[in-house]
Design an enzyme around this catalytic site. Sequence first.
Site, PDB file in Angstrom:
ATOM      1  N   HIS A  75      41.673  36.712  38.396  1.00 22.33           N
ATOM      2  CA  HIS A  75      41.688  35.612  39.366  1.00 22.33           C
ATOM      3  C   HIS A  75      42.447  34.434  38.757  1.00 22.33           C
ATOM      4  O   HIS A  75      42.372  34.191  37.566  1.00 22.33           O
ATOM      5  CB  HIS A  75      40.247  35.170  39.704  1.00 22.33           C
ATOM      6  N   ASP A 101      36.695  40.696  45.787  1.00 28.23           N
ATOM      7  CA  ASP A 101      37.183  41.894  46.488  1.00 28.23           C
ATOM      8  C   ASP A 101      36.725  43.190  45.846  1.00 28.23           C
ATOM      9  O   ASP A 101      36.890  44.254  46.440  1.00 28.23           O
ATOM     10  CB  ASP A 101      38.716  41.869  46.521  1.00 28.23           C
TER      11      ASP A 101
HETATM   12  C1  SDX Z   1      41.485  36.680  46.153  1.00 24.63           C
HETATM   13  O1  SDX Z   1      42.932  32.163  44.874  1.00 24.63           O
HETATM   14  C2  SDX Z   1      41.807  32.523  45.417  1.00 24.63           C
HETATM   15  O2  SDX Z   1      40.833  31.789  45.437  1.00 24.63           O
HETATM   16  C3  SDX Z   1      41.825  33.892  46.074  1.00 24.63           C
HETATM   17  C4  SDX Z   1      40.479  34.431  46.543  1.00 24.63           C
HETATM   18  C5  SDX Z   1      39.939  33.642  47.718  1.00 24.63           C
HETATM   19  O3  SDX Z   1      38.723  33.699  47.938  1.00 24.63           O
HETATM   20  O4  SDX Z   1      40.763  33.086  48.476  1.00 24.63           O
HETATM   21  O5  SDX Z   1      39.532  34.378  45.479  1.00 24.63           O
HETATM   22  C6  SDX Z   1      40.601  35.865  47.039  1.00 24.63           C
HETATM   23  O6  SDX Z   1      42.654  36.771  46.423  1.00 24.63           O
HETATM   24  C7  SDX Z   1      40.904  37.326  44.935  1.00 24.63           C
HETATM   25  C8  SDX Z   1      41.991  38.051  44.045  1.00 24.63           C
HETATM   26  C9  SDX Z   1      42.257  39.409  44.668  1.00 24.63           C
HETATM   27  N1  SDX Z   1      43.407  40.077  44.031  1.00 24.63           N
HETATM   28  C10 SDX Z   1      43.248  41.144  43.215  1.00 24.63           C
HETATM   29  O7  SDX Z   1      42.151  41.611  42.897  1.00 24.63           O
HETATM   30  C11 SDX Z   1      44.562  41.781  42.770  1.00 24.63           C
HETATM   31  C12 SDX Z   1      44.511  42.079  41.259  1.00 24.63           C
HETATM   32  N2  SDX Z   1      44.489  40.830  40.558  1.00 24.63           N
HETATM   33  C13 SDX Z   1      45.758  40.319  40.070  1.00 24.63           C
HETATM   34  O8  SDX Z   1      46.861  40.631  40.863  1.00 24.63           O
HETATM   35  C14 SDX Z   1      45.685  38.899  39.521  1.00 24.63           C
HETATM   36  O9  SDX Z   1      44.573  38.829  38.716  1.00 24.63           O
HETATM   37  C15 SDX Z   1      45.651  37.741  40.496  1.00 24.63           C
HETATM   38  C16 SDX Z   1      46.779  37.795  41.480  1.00 24.63           C
HETATM   39  C17 SDX Z   1      44.362  37.715  41.244  1.00 24.63           C
HETATM   40  C18 SDX Z   1      45.768  36.453  39.674  1.00 24.63           C
HETATM   41  O10 SDX Z   1      47.034  36.460  39.131  1.00 24.63           O
HETATM   42  P1  SDX Z   1      47.554  35.221  38.220  1.00 24.63           P
HETATM   43  O11 SDX Z   1      46.619  34.089  38.245  1.00 24.63           O
HETATM   44  O12 SDX Z   1      48.959  34.959  38.588  1.00 24.63           O
HETATM   45  O13 SDX Z   1      47.390  35.807  36.786  1.00 24.63           O
HETATM   46  P2  SDX Z   1      48.524  36.589  36.077  1.00 24.63           P
HETATM   47  O14 SDX Z   1      49.114  37.582  36.996  1.00 24.63           O
HETATM   48  O15 SDX Z   1      49.433  35.600  35.427  1.00 24.63           O
HETATM   49  O16 SDX Z   1      47.675  37.398  35.006  1.00 24.63           O
HETATM   50  C19 SDX Z   1      47.399  36.832  33.731  1.00 24.63           C
HETATM   51  C20 SDX Z   1      47.474  38.042  32.799  1.00 24.63           C
HETATM   52  C21 SDX Z   1      48.784  38.820  32.939  1.00 24.63           C
HETATM   53  O17 SDX Z   1      49.084  39.406  31.676  1.00 24.63           O
HETATM   54  P3  SDX Z   1      50.180  38.636  30.710  1.00 24.63           P
HETATM   55  O18 SDX Z   1      51.434  38.435  31.538  1.00 24.63           O
HETATM   56  O19 SDX Z   1      49.512  37.332  30.296  1.00 24.63           O
HETATM   57  O20 SDX Z   1      50.362  39.614  29.555  1.00 24.63           O
HETATM   58  O21 SDX Z   1      46.440  38.976  33.140  1.00 24.63           O
HETATM   59  C22 SDX Z   1      47.026  40.203  33.567  1.00 24.63           C
HETATM   60  C23 SDX Z   1      48.472  39.933  33.893  1.00 24.63           C
HETATM   61  O22 SDX Z   1      49.261  41.100  33.657  1.00 24.63           O
HETATM   62  N3  SDX Z   1      46.283  40.627  34.754  1.00 24.63           N
HETATM   63  C24 SDX Z   1      45.917  41.876  35.007  1.00 24.63           C
HETATM   64  C25 SDX Z   1      45.199  41.806  36.222  1.00 24.63           C
HETATM   65  N4  SDX Z   1      45.183  40.541  36.663  1.00 24.63           N
HETATM   66  C26 SDX Z   1      45.859  39.815  35.767  1.00 24.63           C
HETATM   67  N5  SDX Z   1      46.102  43.035  34.338  1.00 24.63           N
HETATM   68  C27 SDX Z   1      45.578  44.150  34.918  1.00 24.63           C
HETATM   69  N6  SDX Z   1      44.869  44.171  36.058  1.00 24.63           N
HETATM   70  C28 SDX Z   1      44.666  43.016  36.754  1.00 24.63           C
HETATM   71  N7  SDX Z   1      43.971  43.030  37.897  1.00 24.63           N
END
Ligand code: SDX
Length: 431
Positions: free
Chosen positions: A307, A365
């Site tokens: 998140h 989710d």
């Molecule tokens: C919702 O914003 C909100 O409030 C949203 C929400 C709401 O109520 O409105 O809470 C609802 O959208 C919840 C999130 C649902 N999405 C997912 O579950 C999809 C999987 N999650 C990821 O795509 C990700 O965690 C996000 C999109 C939710 C957050 O992405 P960010 O903040 O841009 O974080 P990032 O992508 O920069 O990740 C930081 C690191 C990265 O690694 P590095 O580049 O630092 O090496 O963490 C890793 C990412 O690769 N990472 C993951 C991961 N999520 C982040 N690695 C593996 N699996 C994951 N799910």
Amino acid sequence: MNSNGKAVLTYDGGKSIDLPVYSGTIGPDVIDIRSLGQTGMFTYDPGFLATASCQSAITYIDGDAGLLYYRGYPIEQLAEHADFMEVCYLLLNGELPNKSQRESFEGNIRRHTMVHDQLTNFFKGFRRDAHPMAVMVGVVGALSAFYHDALNITNAEHRAISATRLLAKVPTIAAMCYRYNTGLPFIYPRNDLSYAANFLYMMFATPCEEYVPNSVLVKAFDRILTLHADHEQNASTSTVRLAGSSGANPFACIAAGIAALWGPAHGGANEAVLKQLGEMGDVSQVGKYISRAKDKDDSFRLMGFGHRVYKNMDPRAGVMRKTCHDVLNELGLHDDPMFKLALELERIALEDEYFISKKLYPNVDFYSGIVLRALGIPVSMFTAVFALGRTVGWITQWNEMISDPEQKIGRPRQLYVGPTKRDWLPVEQRG
Ligand code: SDX
């Protein structure tokens, strides 16, 4: 907001500019960069990781502590003691309703759940197998073609009428999406049913026999709506605010929010979680998926984990996990293999150094899809249910933005990295 000193930006080898710092009631301070233009520079913050787009009194999140408050009330207390109608009143009005306020508010919603009968024609334009979110975007956006008698957004009464219409009609439209998709006839809403019971009724009743929604399942669904109601400046809410800042009508703004929510990185994640658990199959495959999630060369993400704000357990995920137990036990599905797989995946991931170091926890989710599936709601409808719960938050945030004296049309700038000026060449002179 209260002034709290200043930040000094030094640049260009000695120049400096004072930037005011403001404090809210709780949470991080902000640096007001609106005067930065005089330096000839912009801030650069793709994805708005460090940018506050507004001041708001609606929802507070502490990502490190895993806190979520609606108008100051912790989500765990609201999920336990309030129902969704009370949460809607709280978000929209800022205070919990007294008995007469609650009865008047809910009575008004219940009397506006029907849609204009001509709206049913819009569904006929879609293929039966259209994704419900595609239909929701289209039909909700079309509401402004039917309810143009109260679209003066500067008129608070018009805004309240549109809010009632949206809150009351989105469940009807969402259920119609499901019915159209399955070839079942539309079921009219009933004014004698609660908000959650009415939705389940419109989804699953048939004209052929009586349908009485299960009270345990109704309570669980009502709680799911509360958990999804608002979440400060997330992607879809920011979309609603940006659309609203141009003066677009509330139906168009909510349709824009629905479109933004559809993405798998946002509200589409609940659907993606179920698909991923289905592909995973059983616990023996968990390690393979965890490895893929950790592989920097693999764009694979473990859906339902991570998140932008929560660097601790999403408090909604904990409540959702408990709701999972309640629903599966009520339905005699406590051995549901998918729920067991999800619990094991969560356990393994939370013990893995990659997830621990990157503070990746289950979000709202991760478990919601398992509950919705147990309620009989198809995977394709999961994000539509998320939109159903979030509509009250979008309306509340839109209302706050319209009423904010600081509000201007949203118009970010950029760092230009394209070609410098060059002259057009006739085709004969081109390479
Ligand atoms: C919702 O914003 C909100 O409030 C949203 C929400 C709401 O109520 O409105 O809470 C609802 O959208 C919840 C999130 C649902 N999405 C997912 O579950 C999809 C999987 N999650 C990821 O795509 C990700 O965690 C996000 C999109 C939710 C957050 O992405 P960010 O903040 O841009 O974080 P990032 O992508 O920069 O990740 C930081 C690191 C990265 O690694 P590095 O580049 O630092 O090496 O963490 C890793 C990412 O690769 N990472 C993951 C991961 N999520 C982040 N690695 C593996 N699996 C994951 N799910």
